[in-house]
Design an enzyme around this catalytic site. Structure first.
Site: not given
Ligand code: SAH
Ligand code: SF4
Length: 351
Positions: A91, A104, A111, A115, A118, A340
């Protein structure tokens, strides 16, 4: 067929000069046609001779990924679900502001960082995107808004890029760097490094390196004030603890004096107390940072709740009192699931 989008200038020169036997100035014309004018097929590149265009079409393409879905939210956020040649989907999102906006982009399918909060992290890593697949996400957005040729002044809608889509950019370092160098090239897409932000979960060895390789703005997904909490929500902390991330950020700032954005997702009862805000302040002491407080965006099956707005405001107030900017990120495009990983998951479920 070789897709020319995503080749570095050197690689393009190699194709055109070495393999096709054309003159070097042809490379410049071609680069301009692809990235400044945004021409989608060789026939439209009328600056090139007819014969050269025909020869290009025999072996090369400038195809974009196919658009599975394009959705525009009530708040004008626009989202694309794109399908790559091998059927993998990612996306990208355009988030408009008053007089400009950011695209974006994603860097991986899935990934590996995993996390807990996420949605992308809950989908296993399938593969890295190529540099072409990263660059073409921005080009698809430009196509969609008809923003070709690259506007020369500050009238652009698509003025900024945030590498905050699916995937961890520093786990796909080479392709991300290659793609951003193409995007920054002044003869083409011409997005300046000051208008690009790379967001990382803190893959320490690449942080300082990115300062010299790219020199863009940097955002760190910090999300916790200490290792204990961070390990629970971001298991990668065991490999790269917070002190090392902060150390790498300090290195980064020796090269790029711009502030670093510390992203902080507000998770109810986990990292959102006043004591956490105070701990954060001592953590970043001496650095130029600003915070970005992100209300947690729930997804089906997620185990967290977002902190209440009151709690988020109280948290922000503590940071602000200590002199740090701490805006709360407004969630955009809720109605089209612009966060995302969510659209992809929805379409996959629908089949
Ligand atoms: N992998 C990279 C970039 C992609 S994630 C990173 O982790 O920085 C982009 C942002 O969205 C990150 O700050 C991530 O922590 C946040 N994010 C992921 N899942 C989310 C959620 N469910 N609600 C709000 N922010 C989220
Ligand atoms: Fe990967 Fe999501 Fe963690 Fe970013 S926030 S590093 S996309 S698992």
């Amino acid at each position: 067929m070789i897709n020319l989008i995503g080749l570095s200038k050197e690689e393009l020169t190699n194709e055109i000069v070495e393999n096709m036997g054309e003159k070097p100035f042809r490379v410049r014309q071609l680069w301009h046609s692809i990235y400044n004018r945004g021409e989608k097929n060789f026939d439209d590149m009328t600056v090139l001779s007819k014969d050269f265009r025909a020869r290009l079409a025999e072996n090369y393409s400038v195809d974009r990924p196919s658009i599975v879905r394009e959705l525009t939210s009530e708040d004008k956020t626009r989202k694309w679900l794109l399908e790559m040649n091998d059927g993998k989907r990612v996306e990208s999102v355009y988030i408009p502001e008053e007089d400009r906006g950011a695209v974006c982009v994603s860097t991986q399918v899935g990934c590996a960082v995993g996390c807990k909060f996420c949605h992308t992290g809950s989908q296993k890593i399938e593969r890295n995107l190529t540099s072409g697949e990263i660059v073409s996400q921005f080009m698809v957005a430009r196509d969609s808004y008809g923003e070709w040729p690259s506007p020369v002044n500050d009238t652009r809608l698509l003025s900024n890029i945030v590498v905050m889509g699916m995937g961890e950019p520093f786990n796909n370092y080479e392709n991300t760097v290659k793609a951003l160098k193409i995007i920054m090239d002044g003869d083409g897409l011409a997005i300046s490094k000051r208008r690009i932000t790379v967001s990382t979960s803190g893959i320490v060895p690449y942080i300082a390196k990115a300062a010299s390789d790219l020199g863009t703005k940097l955002a760190i997904s910090l999300h916790a004030p200490n290792n204990e909490i961070r390990e629970k929500i971001m298991p990668i902390t065991k490999k790269y603890p917070i002190e090392e991330i902060i150390g790498a950020c300090k290195e980064y700032q020796k090269t790029i004096s711009h502030y670093i954005t510390m992203e902080y997702i507000m998770l109810d009862g986990i990292n959102d107390g006043p004591e956490h805000a105070k701990e954060l302040i001592s953590l970043v002491r001496g650095m130029g940072v600003k915070f970005n407080l992100i209300p947690f965006n729930a997804w089906p099956g997620s185990e967290f709740k977002s902190s209440s707005m009151n709690k988020i405001r109280a948290f922000a107030a503590i940071l602000e009192k200590a002199g740090y900017a701490a805006p709360v990120r407004v969630s955009r495009g809720q109605d089209i699931m612009a966060a995302c990983g969510q659209l992809k998951a929805k379409v996959n479920k629908e089949g």
